[in-house]
Design a protein around this motif. Structure first.
Motif, PDB file in Angstrom:
ATOM      1  N   PHE A 197       0.804  -1.205   0.000  1.00  0.00           N
ATOM      2  CA  PHE A 197       0.000   0.000   0.000  1.00  0.00           C
ATOM      3  C   PHE A 197       0.849   1.273   0.000  1.00  0.00           C
ATOM      4  CE2 PHE A 197      -2.827   3.158   1.151  1.00  0.00           C
ATOM      5  CZ  PHE A 197      -3.882   2.826   0.348  1.00  0.00           C
ATOM      6  N   GLY A 198       0.745   2.062  -1.051  1.00  0.00           N
ATOM      7  CA  GLY A 198       1.490   3.333  -1.082  1.00  0.00           C
ATOM      8  C   GLY A 198       2.762   3.253  -1.908  1.00  0.00           C
ATOM      9  N   ARG A 199       2.677   2.665  -3.085  1.00  0.00           N
ATOM     10  CA  ARG A 199       3.867   2.470  -3.933  1.00  0.00           C
ATOM     11  C   ARG A 199       4.575   3.769  -4.252  1.00  0.00           C
ATOM     12  NH1 ARG A 199       1.914   1.108  -8.999  1.00  0.00           N
ATOM     13  NH2 ARG A 199       3.914   0.507  -9.789  1.00  0.00           N
ATOM     14  N   GLN A 200       3.778   4.823  -4.464  1.00  0.00           N
ATOM     15  CA  GLN A 200       4.359   6.077  -4.943  1.00  0.00           C
ATOM     16  C   GLN A 200       4.702   7.046  -3.815  1.00  0.00           C
ATOM     17  OE1 GLN A 200       5.062   7.022  -8.103  1.00  0.00           O
ATOM     18  NE2 GLN A 200       4.287   5.174  -9.082  1.00  0.00           N
ATOM     19  N   THR A 201       3.949   6.990  -2.725  1.00  0.00           N
ATOM     20  CA  THR A 201       4.063   8.096  -1.764  1.00  0.00           C
ATOM     21  C   THR A 201       4.549   7.684  -0.384  1.00  0.00           C
ATOM     22  OG1 THR A 201       1.825   7.846  -0.928  1.00  0.00           O
ATOM     23  CG2 THR A 201       2.099   9.251  -2.851  1.00  0.00           C
ATOM     24  N   ARG A 202       4.723   6.394  -0.147  1.00  0.00           N
ATOM     25  CA  ARG A 202       5.088   5.996   1.210  1.00  0.00           C
ATOM     26  C   ARG A 202       6.480   5.429   1.256  1.00  0.00           C
ATOM     27  NH1 ARG A 202      -0.142   3.562   3.760  1.00  0.00           N
ATOM     28  NH2 ARG A 202      -0.859   5.488   4.709  1.00  0.00           N
ATOM     29  N   PRO A 203       7.270   5.823   2.273  1.00  0.00           N
ATOM     30  CA  PRO A 203       8.520   5.110   2.500  1.00  0.00           C
ATOM     31  C   PRO A 203       8.207   3.612   2.578  1.00  0.00           C
ATOM     32  CG  PRO A 203       8.320   6.970   4.004  1.00  0.00           C
ATOM     33  CD  PRO A 203       7.020   6.865   3.282  1.00  0.00           C
ATOM     34  N   LEU A 204       9.086   2.789   2.000  1.00  0.00           N
ATOM     35  CA  LEU A 204       8.805   1.360   1.914  1.00  0.00           C
ATOM     36  C   LEU A 204       8.447   0.728   3.260  1.00  0.00           C
ATOM     37  CD1 LEU A 204       8.711  -1.209   0.239  1.00  0.00           C
ATOM     38  CD2 LEU A 204      11.189  -1.361   0.416  1.00  0.00           C
ATOM     39  N   TYR A 205       9.168   1.124   4.332  1.00  0.00           N
ATOM     40  CA  TYR A 205       8.868   0.485   5.621  1.00  0.00           C
ATOM     41  C   TYR A 205       7.452   0.825   6.069  1.00  0.00           C
ATOM     42  CZ  TYR A 205       9.605   4.865   8.250  1.00  0.00           C
ATOM     43  OH  TYR A 205       9.488   6.135   8.734  1.00  0.00           O
ATOM     44  N   LYS A 206       6.976   2.021   5.687  1.00  0.00           N
ATOM     45  CA  LYS A 206       5.598   2.424   6.023  1.00  0.00           C
ATOM     46  C   LYS A 206       4.601   1.638   5.165  1.00  0.00           C
ATOM     47  CE  LYS A 206       5.385   5.313   9.296  1.00  0.00           C
ATOM     48  NZ  LYS A 206       4.548   4.958  10.441  1.00  0.00           N
ATOM     49  N   ALA A 207       4.968   1.440   3.881  1.00  0.00           N
ATOM     50  CA  ALA A 207       4.085   0.686   2.984  1.00  0.00           C
ATOM     51  C   ALA A 207       3.875  -0.721   3.538  1.00  0.00           C
ATOM     52  CB  ALA A 207       4.675   0.634   1.576  1.00  0.00           C
ATOM     53  N   LEU A 208       4.946  -1.319   4.078  1.00  0.00           N
ATOM     54  CA  LEU A 208       4.829  -2.656   4.678  1.00  0.00           C
ATOM     55  C   LEU A 208       3.907  -2.589   5.895  1.00  0.00           C
ATOM     56  CD1 LEU A 208       8.532  -3.888   4.629  1.00  0.00           C
ATOM     57  CD2 LEU A 208       6.637  -4.857   3.322  1.00  0.00           C
ATOM     58  N   GLU A 209       4.167  -1.577   6.726  1.00  0.00           N
ATOM     59  CA  GLU A 209       3.388  -1.434   7.954  1.00  0.00           C
ATOM     60  C   GLU A 209       1.891  -1.315   7.660  1.00  0.00           C
ATOM     61  OE1 GLU A 209       4.528   1.999  10.290  1.00  0.00           O
ATOM     62  OE2 GLU A 209       2.697   1.854  11.493  1.00  0.00           O
ATOM     63  N   TYR A 210       1.560  -0.603   6.584  1.00  0.00           N
ATOM     64  CA  TYR A 210       0.152  -0.314   6.308  1.00  0.00           C
ATOM     65  C   TYR A 210      -0.535  -1.355   5.439  1.00  0.00           C
ATOM     66  CZ  TYR A 210       0.278   4.255   8.499  1.00  0.00           C
ATOM     67  OH  TYR A 210       0.355   5.264   9.412  1.00  0.00           O
ATOM     68  N   THR A 211       0.215  -2.325   4.906  1.00  0.00           N
ATOM     69  CA  THR A 211      -0.426  -3.330   4.055  1.00  0.00           C
ATOM     70  C   THR A 211      -1.128  -4.372   4.923  1.00  0.00           C
ATOM     71  OG1 THR A 211       1.168  -2.995   2.288  1.00  0.00           O
ATOM     72  CG2 THR A 211       0.000  -5.101   2.286  1.00  0.00           C
ATOM     73  N   THR A 212      -2.438  -4.499   4.736  1.00  0.00           N
ATOM     74  CA  THR A 212      -3.168  -5.485   5.545  1.00  0.00           C
ATOM     75  C   THR A 212      -3.851  -6.523   4.671  1.00  0.00           C
ATOM     76  OG1 THR A 212      -5.115  -4.083   5.567  1.00  0.00           O
ATOM     77  CG2 THR A 212      -3.631  -3.888   7.443  1.00  0.00           C
ATOM     78  N   ASP A 213      -3.784  -6.356   3.371  1.00  0.00           N
ATOM     79  CA  ASP A 213      -4.433  -7.326   2.492  1.00  0.00           C
ATOM     80  C   ASP A 213      -3.500  -7.637   1.329  1.00  0.00           C
ATOM     81  OD1 ASP A 213      -6.204  -9.037   1.369  1.00  0.00           O
ATOM     82  OD2 ASP A 213      -7.396  -7.480   0.393  1.00  0.00           O
ATOM     83  N   PRO A 214      -2.781  -8.763   1.380  1.00  0.00           N
ATOM     84  CA  PRO A 214      -2.830  -9.768   2.427  1.00  0.00           C
ATOM     85  C   PRO A 214      -2.141  -9.266   3.689  1.00  0.00           C
ATOM     86  CG  PRO A 214      -1.131 -10.353   0.830  1.00  0.00           C
ATOM     87  CD  PRO A 214      -1.807  -9.120   0.322  1.00  0.00           C
ATOM     88  N   PHE A 215      -2.461  -9.925   4.782  1.00  0.00           N
ATOM     89  CA  PHE A 215      -1.895  -9.545   6.064  1.00  0.00           C
ATOM     90  C   PHE A 215      -0.449 -10.032   6.149  1.00  0.00           C
ATOM     91  CE2 PHE A 215      -1.172 -10.021  10.615  1.00  0.00           C
ATOM     92  CZ  PHE A 215      -1.600  -8.775  11.047  1.00  0.00           C
ATOM     93  N   LEU A 216       0.446  -9.172   6.601  1.00  0.00           N
ATOM     94  CA  LEU A 216       1.857  -9.533   6.700  1.00  0.00           C
ATOM     95  C   LEU A 216       2.188  -9.786   8.174  1.00  0.00           C
ATOM     96  CD1 LEU A 216       3.214  -6.706   4.356  1.00  0.00           C
ATOM     97  CD2 LEU A 216       2.548  -9.022   3.728  1.00  0.00           C
ATOM     98  N   PRO A 217       2.260 -11.051   8.568  1.00  0.00           N
ATOM     99  CA  PRO A 217       2.419 -11.362  10.003  1.00  0.00           C
ATOM    100  C   PRO A 217       3.672 -10.712  10.576  1.00  0.00           C
ATOM    101  CG  PRO A 217       2.035 -13.344   8.714  1.00  0.00           C
ATOM    102  CD  PRO A 217       2.263 -12.251   7.735  1.00  0.00           C
ATOM    103  N   GLY A 218       3.506 -10.052  11.706  1.00  0.00           N
ATOM    104  CA  GLY A 218       4.638  -9.414  12.375  1.00  0.00           C
ATOM    105  C   GLY A 218       5.058  -8.105  11.732  1.00  0.00           C
ATOM    106  N   LEU A 219       4.471  -7.748  10.601  1.00  0.00           N
ATOM    107  CA  LEU A 219       4.851  -6.496   9.924  1.00  0.00           C
ATOM    108  C   LEU A 219       3.667  -5.525   9.879  1.00  0.00           C
ATOM    109  CD1 LEU A 219       6.873  -7.992   6.925  1.00  0.00           C
ATOM    110  CD2 LEU A 219       7.804  -6.992   9.003  1.00  0.00           C
ATOM    111  N   SER A 220       2.492  -6.025   9.426  1.00  0.00           N
ATOM    112  CA  SER A 220       1.320  -5.151   9.337  1.00  0.00           C
ATOM    113  C   SER A 220       1.105  -4.471  10.685  1.00  0.00           C
ATOM    114  CB  SER A 220       0.067  -5.954   8.969  1.00  0.00           C
ATOM    115  OG  SER A 220       0.216  -6.544   7.697  1.00  0.00           O
TER     116      SER A 220
END
Ligand code: C5P
Ligand code: C5P
Ligand code: ZN
Length: 473
Positions: A197-220
């Protein structure tokens, strides 16, 4: 474009109705839904009608309930409903008998015909309205018969993405046809990438944090772990003093990250199909500026949902129509608030799992006043995709509304739908049982019911879903 012949004929009839009824002194009234798909659908129609010389007024509503229909009954001229209507034909036929009506929709229809006008619904032509075309897509099919407008295909795809029609990682059916028109017109590009989530506007670590679909265990939802995870993969958080976005990764880094994410999900009991859906088709709106939320279809859709949540759908439509000034700036502020609110909701859900009731065929959660009814559907989706619940079954979430009622949202997965679940049909029946209004798709549906009827509604839902399971055997 390849579309079924019966649908093509229906669209011609609708255009003919527009020709014969519009321009008699009243503007065409466009009525749409207030989410990303609805707002983009409204913008597609508004733009095409204006281009073809038909004056129009456009509004987006939370729900097409009898109150809204009664209000419309007092007006004059043609109404075009888009991204809603097919579930409310009974009220439309009963209350709007004076006015001509066109319905362009992709929800499961309750009845087939509009008594004075034209009903154009994907499902009536063998098209799966939950996956193959959105409300904005239906609006686009109509718009392209009204005038030459291939550039509007980009908005049609934003609508489809807003409705999660890309959740399997591929676009199919009419959506695929629309993408081809968009590519030929030079307005969009589709490529395979990580669906963060946020390919263009989010720092990658934030994009990982905010991705919930699919859910990223321990990261979302966990910023610190996302930073550590990237560090272990030797992917920098910043390069040359600028945050690294997904769009900035080298092919090798991208590959490393992809493999690590899929492995992590599979180690956490997430089925391989779901894990692999982290990679899929992503759409870039190539005429939009880089590093803005308009450049990525998913981010664009979230911007529109933010406008919808804060009841500024007019701003959303204006941005779709090209405003990049003050209105656009204000919409970015709403986007920020919306994202913050969603991440708070996510934290709330994960810390309130004890409030989820196991009702056998379904999980149910009443959020009361803790979650806004405007995002209760998103929250139901988060709960389902978080895999925090022990078994795979549909999720029902309730939230109180400002007007003293209760909003219900139901979410399922592709696997559940394949095993016979149809939430739209179940919720229609359950809502009717308690005197409420509901409907939707097989995979996602909603209703509005009176406060105090939740338990009876839930019992009806459990019995409907039980019947669906049994029928499939
Ligand atoms: O009213 P409308 O058709 O626009 O909304 C569809 C809803 O279904 C969206 O809220 C979308 O998030 C939801 N959906 C879902 N999972 C899917 C497909 C759609 O939650 N796989
Ligand atoms: O509101 P929510 O996102 O849960 O809606 C899921 C789906 O159900 C959407 O497609 C929405 O249009 C539909 N819905 C409906 N009637 C309602 C509420 C929602 O058809 N009363
Ligand atoms: Zn829709």
């Amino acid at each position: 474009m390849r579309i079924p012949e019966t649908l093509r004929r229906r669209l011609s009839e609708a255009v003919e109705l527009l020709d014969t009824t519009a321009g008699r002194g009243y503007p065409v009234q466009v009525v749409s839904h207030n989410d990303a798909d609805g707002i983009t659908a409204a913008a597609v129609l508004h733009s095409a009608l204006q281009r073809a010389g038909y004056p129009c007024v456009t509004r987006c509503v939370k729900q097409l309930d009898s109150g809204v229909v009664e209000e419309l009954a007092a007006g004059e001229g043609l109404i075009i409903f888009t991204d809603l209507g097919s579930g409310q034909l009974h009220a439309i036929n009963r209350l709007l008998s004076r006015r001509h009506v066109i319905v362009l929709d992709h929800h499961q229809p309750v009845e087939e015909e509009v008594s004075k006008g034209c009903h154009v619904n994907a499902h009536l032509h063998g098209i799966d309205g939950a996956r193959e075309v959105s409300g904005a897509g239906m609006a686009y099919l109509f718009a392209r018969e009204v005038c030459e407008c291939p550039h509007l295909s980009a908005l049609a795809i934003v609508g489809a993405v807003g409705d999660l029609q890309d959740s399997q990682g591929v676009f199919s059916g009419i959506n695929r046809e629309i993408i081809e028109e968009g590519e030929a017109a030079g307005v969009l590009r589709v490529e395979k990438d990580l669906r963060l989530f946020g390919r263009q506007t989010r720092p990658l670590y934030k994009a990982l944090e905010y991705t919930t679909d699919p859910f990223l265990p321990g990261l979302s939802g966990d910023e610190r772990s996302c930073i550590d995870f990237l560090r272990e993969l030797d992917i920098p958080v910043k390069r040359d003093e600028r945050y690294v976005m997904l769009a900035d990764l080298t092919p090798e880094e991208r590959q490393r990250l992809t493999t690590a994410l899929i492995l992590r999900m599979m180690e956490n009991r997430i089925p391989p199909q779901v894990a692999e859906s982290i990679v899929g088709e992503v759409v870039t709106l190539i005429q939009e500026e880089k590093r803005t939320p308009l450049r990525d279809a998913k981010e664009f859709a979230t911007l529109m949902n933010a406008c919808g949540k804060y009841e500024h759908t007019g701003m959303g439509v204006a941005v779709c129509l090209g405003d990049r000034g003050e209105i656009y700036r204000r919409s970015l502020g709403m986007l920020r608030n919306h994202r913050e609110y969603l991440s708070r909701c996510f934290a709330w859900v994960t810390s309130n799992l004890d409030r989820v009731r196991d009702e056998g065929v379904v999980y149910a959660l009443h959020a009361g006043e803790d979650i806004s009814d405007a995002v209760i559907g998103t929250v139901a989706g988060m709960l389902l995709s978080s895999r925090a619940l022990p078994e795979l079954k549909p999720v029902l979430a309730f939230a109180c509304t400002d007007d003293g009622a209760v909003k219900v949202s139901a979410r399922a997965t592709k696997e559940l739908v394949e095993s016979g679940i149809n939430l739209g049909k179940a919720i229609l029946a359950a809502a009717e049982r308690v005197g409420g209004e509901g409907g939707g798709h097989d995979i996602a549906a909603g209703a509005k019911i009176q406060r105090g009827t939740e338990e009876e509604f839930l019992r009806a839902m459990v019995s409907e879903l039980g019947r669906q399971w049994d029928a499939k055997g």
